[in-house]
Design an enzyme around this catalytic site. Structure first.
Site: not given
Ligand code: 3PG
Length: 214
Positions: A46, A50, A135
């Site tokens: 994924e 951002r 999710k």
């Molecule tokens: C996401 O964007 O799905 C999560 O924020 C990923 O979270 P993490 O950086 O804690 O793994």
């Protein structure tokens, strides 16, 4: 309403059980990074919307590795973002939550949608709209393994992909739950390793992740 075909396609794309969540600052790193994850046995990833480089990264990886790896787009907040990413090659769409406009638009997307829920009410609302896979975000902050265990009793038909605070230390525990189909997280591709171009270490992390039992 999420179609049954898209639900089935989504479940196939979410295997093996770990989806690396990537925030890519430099599109040039996208391909070697995806190749390292693939060499470690992961077949879906994924890319979050951002950064300015995100759409280019989706397009570069989709074009080069289309038959080996499924590129999804994450952090989707609007239909326009999803549609731009789909045009760039995204094969699935992930959002930290769900909004009426996303649910409405998703009906016309040619790819499946993984919306986010963090409470029983949100999960039930999504299930009513055909989203049997969701999710669970932010996983650790929303109660983590204990919360998912508690949701499994009344909502046993709803399956989750927890993300947010999932890492090598707790991913295995999540994956043992009956209502967890996969986990997502950024731990597989730490920023410092990406910046240093340390693809061997990322491949090793990916290999450990892909070895986690489901
Ligand atoms: C996401 O964007 O799905 C999560 O924020 C990923 O979270 P993490 O950086 O804690 O793994």
């Amino acid at each position: 309403m999420q179609s049954r075909e898209h639900q089935t396609a989504l479940r196939a794309l979410l295997q093996p059980a770990v989806i690396p969540v990537l925030t890519i600052d430099d599109a040039q790193t996208a391909l070697p990074l995806a190749r390292a994850l693939m060499a470690g046995g992961l077949t879906s990833l994924e890319i979050t919307l951002r950064t300015d480089a995100a759409l280019s990264a989706i397009s570069i990886v989709s074009e080069a590795l289309a038959s080996n790896i499924a590129v999804g787009v994450g952090t989707v907040r609007s239909p326009e973002q999803a549609e731009a990413a789909i045009r760039a090659g995204a094969r699935f769409v992930v959002s930290p939550g769900m909004t009426p406009s996303l649910i409405q638009a998703a009906q016309n997307w040619p790819v499946p949608f993984l919306p986010g829920a963090a409470t029983a009410s949100e999960a039930m609302a999504l299930a009513d709209m055909g989203y049997a896979t969701q999710k669970f975000f932010p996983a650790e902050a929303s109660g983590g393994v204990a919360a998912l265990k508690a949701l499994a009793a009344p909502l046993s038909d709803i399956k989750f992909c927890p993300t947010g605070g999932v890492d090598a230390g707790n991913a295995g525990e999540y994956l043992l739950l009956s209502n967890v189909v996969c986990v997502g997280g950024s731990w597989v591709a730490p920023k410092v390793l990406v910046e240093n171009g340390d693809w061997a270490s990322i491949e090793a992390l990916a290999r450990d992740a892909s070895g986690l039992a489901n």
